[in-house]
Enzyme design. Structure first.
Site, PDB file in Angstrom:
ATOM      1  N   HIS A 139       0.859  -1.183   0.000  1.00  0.00           N
ATOM      2  CA  HIS A 139       0.000   0.000   0.000  1.00  0.00           C
ATOM      3  C   HIS A 139       0.895   1.233   0.000  1.00  0.00           C
ATOM      4  O   HIS A 139       1.670   1.453   0.921  1.00  0.00           O
ATOM      5  CB  HIS A 139      -0.926   0.014   1.219  1.00  0.00           C
ATOM      6  CG  HIS A 139      -1.843   1.203   1.261  1.00  0.00           C
ATOM      7  ND1 HIS A 139      -3.099   1.186   0.702  1.00  0.00           N
ATOM      8  CD2 HIS A 139      -1.675   2.455   1.775  1.00  0.00           C
ATOM      9  CE1 HIS A 139      -3.686   2.357   0.869  1.00  0.00           C
ATOM     10  NE2 HIS A 139      -2.829   3.155   1.523  1.00  0.00           N
ATOM     11  N   CYS A 140       0.782   2.039  -1.056  1.00  0.00           N
ATOM     12  CA  CYS A 140       1.651   3.198  -1.212  1.00  0.00           C
ATOM     13  C   CYS A 140       0.867   4.462  -0.884  1.00  0.00           C
ATOM     14  O   CYS A 140      -0.056   4.838  -1.627  1.00  0.00           O
ATOM     15  CB  CYS A 140       2.180   3.270  -2.653  1.00  0.00           C
ATOM     16  SG  CYS A 140       3.331   4.633  -2.919  1.00  0.00           S
ATOM     17  N   PRO A 141       1.185   5.157   0.200  1.00  0.00           N
ATOM     18  CA  PRO A 141       0.465   6.403   0.513  1.00  0.00           C
ATOM     19  C   PRO A 141       0.816   7.538  -0.435  1.00  0.00           C
ATOM     20  O   PRO A 141       0.031   8.486  -0.576  1.00  0.00           O
ATOM     21  CB  PRO A 141       0.911   6.709   1.947  1.00  0.00           C
ATOM     22  CG  PRO A 141       2.232   6.033   2.090  1.00  0.00           C
ATOM     23  CD  PRO A 141       2.172   4.813   1.244  1.00  0.00           C
ATOM     24  N   GLY A 176      -1.678   7.154  -2.999  1.00  0.00           N
ATOM     25  CA  GLY A 176      -3.023   7.127  -2.438  1.00  0.00           C
ATOM     26  C   GLY A 176      -3.822   5.904  -2.827  1.00  0.00           C
ATOM     27  O   GLY A 176      -5.053   5.984  -2.953  1.00  0.00           O
ATOM     28  N   ASN A 177      -3.161   4.764  -2.993  1.00  0.00           N
ATOM     29  CA  ASN A 177      -3.878   3.566  -3.405  1.00  0.00           C
ATOM     30  C   ASN A 177      -2.993   2.357  -3.130  1.00  0.00           C
ATOM     31  O   ASN A 177      -1.778   2.476  -2.895  1.00  0.00           O
ATOM     32  CB  ASN A 177      -4.232   3.632  -4.886  1.00  0.00           C
ATOM     33  CG  ASN A 177      -5.385   2.724  -5.248  1.00  0.00           C
ATOM     34  OD1 ASN A 177      -5.852   1.934  -4.430  1.00  0.00           O
ATOM     35  ND2 ASN A 177      -5.848   2.824  -6.484  1.00  0.00           N
TER      36      ASN A 177
END
Length: 480
Positions: A200-202, A205-206
Site C-alpha cells: 500500500h503506497c500512501p 493514495g492507493n
C-alpha cells in the site's frame, strides 16, 4: 349523528386524500408507486475506499500524502519551466523544455492511472457463498479434529495447492470470507483483499496490485528520470549564470533554481533507490510483500524456490510489464440487482430446489411436470358410502376402468366405448342422492338396483355422462 358532526370527518378524509396525492397528476392512479432509482455498487462498497466521478475513480481513504506528491511534482516542474527553461532553450537548445514536457506528462499520466484505478480488489463472498464455505470448512475440521465441540475455533485456516512443483498455502480471509488466491493479501488500510498484492503506497493514495503495478513502476521510473533531468539542468543554469555575473548574483537572479535544486537533491535518492528496488523485483518476478517476508529464494535448487519466476530476466520483465491487463472483478459502477423471490408452482408436496421462475411457471402450466394425485375410492363423492374396496380404488381422473364385476369385455365394448363422446346426452337415468350405492357383489347381480348403482359408480369415475348405447351395453354385461 348531527349534520355538523358528519361534515367534520368528511373534511378530514378529503384533506388526507388531497395531501396524499397532491404531487401526482389528476389522471394518475392513486395506487401507482414511484420507481426507486437503483443504486450503484460503489455506493455500498464494503471496503474503505473513496469514489469520485460516479465510481470511475477509486482511491484509498487516506489521500493526504497523495496531494503532497501532486504539489511537489507540479510546483517543482512549474518552477523549472517558468524560470529555467527560457534561459536554457536560448543558451543551449530548445529541445530541453520539449524533453522536460514529455517526461512531465508521462509522470502525471502514470501517477493518475495508478492512483485512480482498481488495484485488483477481490470481491467478497455473498452470504450464501460464505455459509456454504463455512459449512465445508466445518465438516473438514470435524473430520480432522474428530467431531470437536461447536465453540471450538481452530487456528487460521489454510489450503495447499501445487504451483510449478512448489507447495503454496492459501489463507482464509475472515473479513472477505474467501480463500485468498496465490500472492493475494488483505490490505488493512483499504480493508480489501488485493490480487498479487505488492504494498500500500500512501504517495499514490492507493494499493499497488496486479492491475496497477506496471503503471506504478513506470511512474517511479519516469519520475526518477524527471528528477535527475530537472536537477541536472538547474545546476547547469546556475553554473552558466555564475560564469557571467558570479555565483551569488546568479542565485539572486534565479531564486527558484535554488528551491528546485534542494527539492530534487533530497528526493532523487529515495526515488532512484525505489526504482532500482522494483527493477530487481520485476527481474526476479517477486512482490514487495514476498520479498519482505522472505517467502522465496532466488536459487532454483533450494526447497523454497520462487515458483512464479520464469528463470529468465527478460521473460520476467515482459510478464510483469507487457502481459495482458486483467479486468476488474468488482464491477464498481454496476447496478445493485434487487433480490426477487422466485415463484414456485404447486409442487403437491414435492420441494423444488434451484428452480427458476420460468421453470416454475412452466411446471404450473404443464400437467406432465406435476405429480397428479390419483383419485381413489375414498376421494369419490359417493353419498352415503364411506369407502369402496376392490379394483375401483385405482380409478384415476379421466381414465375410467370397469369394475371387477365385468371380467369379459370384448373389443366392441372396450375402453373406447366407455370414454364419453359428448358433454350432454339425453335419456340418462341417474340415481338420486338419497339412494346409497353399494359396492359390486353386495347385491344380487340380476337386481335392477345393482345395475343402476353400477351405472352411478362409472359415471362418477369418468366425471361425465356416458353414451346411451354404452350404458345399455354395460348394464347387459354386468347382469351376466
Amino acid at each position: 349523528m348531527t349534520p355538523g358532526g358528519g361534515s367534520g370527518p368528511m373534511k378530514d378524509c378529503e384533506y388526507s386524500q388531497i395531501s396524499t396525492h397532491s404531487s401526482s397528476s389528476p389522471m394518475e392512479s392513486p395506487h401507482k408507486k414511484k420507481k426507486s432509482v437503483p443504486k450503484r455498487k460503489w455506493e455500498v462498497f464494503p471496503g474503505r475506499n473513496k469514489f469520485f466521478c460516479n465510481g470511475r475513480i477509486m482511491m484509498a481513504r487516506q489521500t493526504g500524502v497523495f496531494y503532497l506528491t501532486l504539489v511537489l511534482i507540479l510546483v517543482t516542474s512549474g518552477l523549472f519551466f517558468a524560470f529555467d527553461c527560457p534561459y536554457l532553450s536560448e543558451k543551449i537548445t530548445p529541445a530541453i523544455p520539449a524533453i522536460g514536457g514529455i517526461l512531465f506528462f508521462f509522470v502525471m499520466g502514470t501517477l493518475l492511472r495508478t492512483s485512480f484505478s482498481d488495484p485488483g480488489v477481490l470481491p467478497r463472498a455473498t452470504p450464501d457463498e460464505a455459509a456454504d464455505l463455512e459449512r465445508q470448512i466445518g465438516n473438514t475440521e470435524d473430520i480432522a479434529n474428530g467431531c470437536s465441540s461447536g465453540g471450538y475455533r481452530p487456528p487460521p485456516r489454510t489450503k495447499e495447492v501445487i504451483i510449478n512443483g512448489q507447495t503454496v498455502k492459501l489463507k482464509y480471509c475472515f473479513t472477505c470470507k474467501i480463500f485468498r488466491p496465490p500472492r493475494a493479501s488483505h490490505c488493512s488500510l483499504c480493508d480489501n483483499c488485493v490480487e498479487r498484492f505488492d504494498h500500500h503506497c500512501p504517495w499514490v493514495g492507493n494499493c499497488v496490485g496486479k492491475r496497477n503495478y506496471r503503471f506504478f513502476y513506470m511512474f517511479i521510473l519516469s519520475l526518477s528520470f524527471l528528477t535527475v533531468f530537472i536537477f541536472a539542468f538547474v545546476i547547469t543554469h546556475v553554473i552558466l549564470r555564475s560564469q557571467q555575473t558570479g555565483f551569488l548574483n546568479a542565485l539572486k537572479d534565479s531564486p527558484a533554481s535554488v528551491l528546485e535544486a534542494v527539492v530534487c537533491f533530497f528526493s532523487v535518492w529515495s526515488i532512484v533507490g525505489l526504482s532500482g528496488f522494483h527493477t530487481y523485483l520485476i527481474s526476479s518476478n517477486q512482490t514487495t510483500n514476498e520479498d519482505i517476508k522472505g517467502s522465496w529464494s532466488n536459487k532454483r535448487g533450494k526447497e523454497n524456490y520462487n515458483p512464479y519466476s520464469y528463470g529468465n530476466i527478460f521473460t520476467n520483465c515482459c510478464a510483469a510489464l507487457c502481459g495482458p491487463l486483467s479486468p476488474s472483478l468488482i464491477d464498481r459502477r454496476g447496478f445493485i440487482q434487487p433480490d426477487t423471490p422466485q415463484l414456485a408452482g404447486p409442487s403437491n408436496g414435492i420441494t423444488m430446489y434451484g428452480a427458476t421462475q420460468s421453470q416454475s411457471n412452466m411446471a404450473a402450466a404443464t400437467p406432465l411436470l406435476q405429480s397428479e394425485p390419483s383419485i381413489t375410492s375414498e376421494e369419490l363423492p359417493l353419498p352415503g358410502k364411506t369407502s369402496i374396496s376392490g379394483p375401483c380404488a385405482s380409478l384415476t381422473l379421466g381414465q375410467p376402468t370397469p369394475p371387477s364385476s365385468m371380467p369379459n369385455l370384448t373389443s366392441d365394448s372396450g375402453l373406447t366405448d366407455i370414454i364419453p363422446l359428448k358433454e350432454e346426452h339425453e335419456g340418462h337415468q341417474f340415481l338420486t342422492p338419497e339412494e346409497a350405492p353399494s359396492p359390486p357383489g353386495m347385491l344380487p347381480s340380476g337386481s335392477p338396483i345393482a345395475h343402476s348403482r353400477t351405472m352411478h359408480v362409472l359415471s362418477l369415475a369418468s366425471q361425465d355422462s356416458l353414451h346411451e348405447d354404452s350404458v345399455r351395453g354395460l348394464v347387459k354385461l354386468s347382469s351376466v
